[in-house]
Design a protein around this motif. Structure first.
Motif, PDB file in Angstrom:
ATOM      1  N   PRO A   1      16.275   2.793   4.901  1.00  0.00           N
ATOM      2  CA  PRO A   1      15.408   3.971   4.994  1.00  0.00           C
ATOM      3  C   PRO A   1      14.487   3.900   6.208  1.00  0.00           C
ATOM      4  O   PRO A   1      14.267   2.829   6.786  1.00  0.00           O
ATOM      5  N   GLU A   2      13.953   5.040   6.578  1.00  0.00           N
ATOM      6  CA  GLU A   2      13.021   5.086   7.707  1.00  0.00           C
ATOM      7  C   GLU A   2      11.751   4.314   7.377  1.00  0.00           C
ATOM      8  O   GLU A   2      11.190   3.628   8.229  1.00  0.00           O
ATOM      9  N   GLU A   3      11.299   4.421   6.113  1.00  0.00           N
ATOM     10  CA  GLU A   3      10.112   3.674   5.690  1.00  0.00           C
ATOM     11  C   GLU A   3      10.579   2.292   5.244  1.00  0.00           C
ATOM     12  O   GLU A   3      11.160   2.137   4.170  1.00  0.00           O
ATOM     13  N   ARG A   4      10.389   1.292   6.093  1.00  0.00           N
ATOM     14  CA  ARG A   4      10.839  -0.054   5.769  1.00  0.00           C
ATOM     15  C   ARG A   4       9.972  -0.630   4.650  1.00  0.00           C
ATOM     16  O   ARG A   4       8.782  -0.335   4.557  1.00  0.00           O
ATOM     17  N   GLY A   5      10.555  -1.479   3.812  1.00  0.00           N
ATOM     18  CA  GLY A   5       9.791  -2.061   2.725  1.00  0.00           C
ATOM     19  C   GLY A   5      10.398  -3.351   2.208  1.00  0.00           C
ATOM     20  O   GLY A   5      11.531  -3.345   1.724  1.00  0.00           O
ATOM     21  N   LEU A   6       9.673  -4.453   2.348  1.00  0.00           N
ATOM     22  CA  LEU A   6      10.092  -5.749   1.826  1.00  0.00           C
ATOM     23  C   LEU A   6       8.901  -6.380   1.119  1.00  0.00           C
ATOM     24  O   LEU A   6       7.748  -6.110   1.454  1.00  0.00           O
ATOM     25  N   TYR A   7       9.180  -7.237   0.138  1.00  0.00           N
ATOM     26  CA  TYR A   7       8.098  -7.954  -0.526  1.00  0.00           C
ATOM     27  C   TYR A   7       7.554  -9.024   0.424  1.00  0.00           C
ATOM     28  O   TYR A   7       8.293  -9.934   0.819  1.00  0.00           O
ATOM     29  N   PRO A   8       6.278  -8.958   0.803  1.00  0.00           N
ATOM     30  CA  PRO A   8       5.739  -9.849   1.832  1.00  0.00           C
ATOM     31  C   PRO A   8       5.818 -11.323   1.473  1.00  0.00           C
ATOM     32  O   PRO A   8       5.930 -12.173   2.364  1.00  0.00           O
TER      33      PRO A   8
END
Length: 315
Positions: free
Chosen positions: A87-94
């Motif tokens: 997706p354009e909005e990247r998202g990973l658990y830090p």
């Protein structure tokens, strides 16, 4: 105009998709077809409706009207395990380390976690990134984290890869690496769809494109077909500044200060060449250049759309 690709040859098809949010019409009758095994670009400025279109194709949101099919399924979610989506909005658990983040993304698509860890280690090693394996995501740069998420998008060997603005935030070197990866996935048999507002990426990578502006598809088809909408451009330099040969130039010929530029006349270059030679114009350079995708985009979507993409208008 939609150039039809249907039946077994299409990995993705959409017909007349419409989506509104409140009183805003985000997508207005989008139709497109993506051939299996191709690299397909969704090209247009931010806010044109590209992300909403991709989300409807994937079944993340439903259209208000219209139909779609994904890898032969009319319900896109039935094909979710065969799709990789960035997706354009990247998202990973830090707090996750890179290996676990990649494996976790594979698990979301049905890949056993142990196999995901094995593949994650191998994928990082193949790219010379083994030192990232146990690094928490929060310690990685934006570009490094995006690479991790991309690997997680591909870990389950999807048949269809959908990348929303994948080049955003990458430096030139990592953009080249991503282009190479996209080509490799397509060569291995995957279908790749990516959205972008940078025309150069689409021109280098894509066989077919859809140009989207204001929620509508202004063009869908082969890149060459888009470019062929414009006539080739002639660039001419002569030693003589005046002479009878000037009457052979098309009336729209433009002097730039050092050369003449004009569209190749329908009758071809021969009448002009004869006039130049017969009247001793002294040809220094004469070239016939095919218009690029940038020129085609401006002709199809308009100068305002090109300006909105930060691409400007051809001089």
């Amino acid at each position: 105009m939609l150039q039809q690709v249907s039946g077994e040859g299409a990995a993705v098809e959409a017909r007349d998709l419409v989506k509104t949010f409140g009183d805003k019409l985000a997508v207005d009758g989008v139709s497109l077809a993506v051939p299996t095994g191709s690299i397909f670009g969704l090209l247009g400025p931010n806010g044109a409706g590209k992300t909403t279109t991709l989300r409807m194709l994937l079944g993340i949101i439903d259209p208000d009207s219209g139909t779609r099919s994904l890898l032969g399924r009319t319900n896109p979610l039935d094909a979710a395990s065969e799709v990789g989506y960035l997706p354009e909005e990247r998202g990973l658990y830090p707090a996750m380390v890179a290996r676990e983040a990649i494996a976790f993304m594979g698990a979301l698509r049905g890949l056993p976690i142990r196999e995901g860890r094995r593949r994650a280690v191998a994928m990082l090693a193949e790219r010379g990134l083994s030192e990232w394996e146990n690094k928490p995501i929060r310690t990685l740069s934006k570009g490094m984290a995006q690479t991790v998420q991309l690997l997680g998008t591909l870990i389950h060997h999807p048949r269809l890869i959908v990348l929303d603005e994948p080049f955003s935030g990458l430096d030139a070197i990592n953009q080249e690496k991503l282009e190479a990866l996209i080509r490799a996935e397509a060569a291995a048999g995957a279908t790749v769809i990516f959205s972008t507002h940078v025309i150069a990426h689409a021109e280098r990578l894509c066989e077919r494109i859809a140009i989207v502006a204001a929620g509508k598809v202004a063009f869908a088809g082969a890149v060459d077909a888009a470019r062929d909408r414009l006539r080739p451009i002639v660039r001419l330099q002569t030693r003589a500044e005046e002479g009878p040969w000037r009457s052979a130039l098309p009336h729209e010929a433009r002097w730039t200060g050092r050369e003449w530029r004009f569209e190749l006349p329908p009758e071809g270059p021969e009448p002009l060449l004869r006039a130049l030679l017969e009247h001793d114009a002294g040809i220094e350079t004469l070239s016939i250049e095919r218009p690029g995708l940038h020129d085609a985009f401006v002709a199809i979507a308009g100068a305002a759309a090109a300006e909105a993409m930060g691409q400007g208008v051809p001089a």
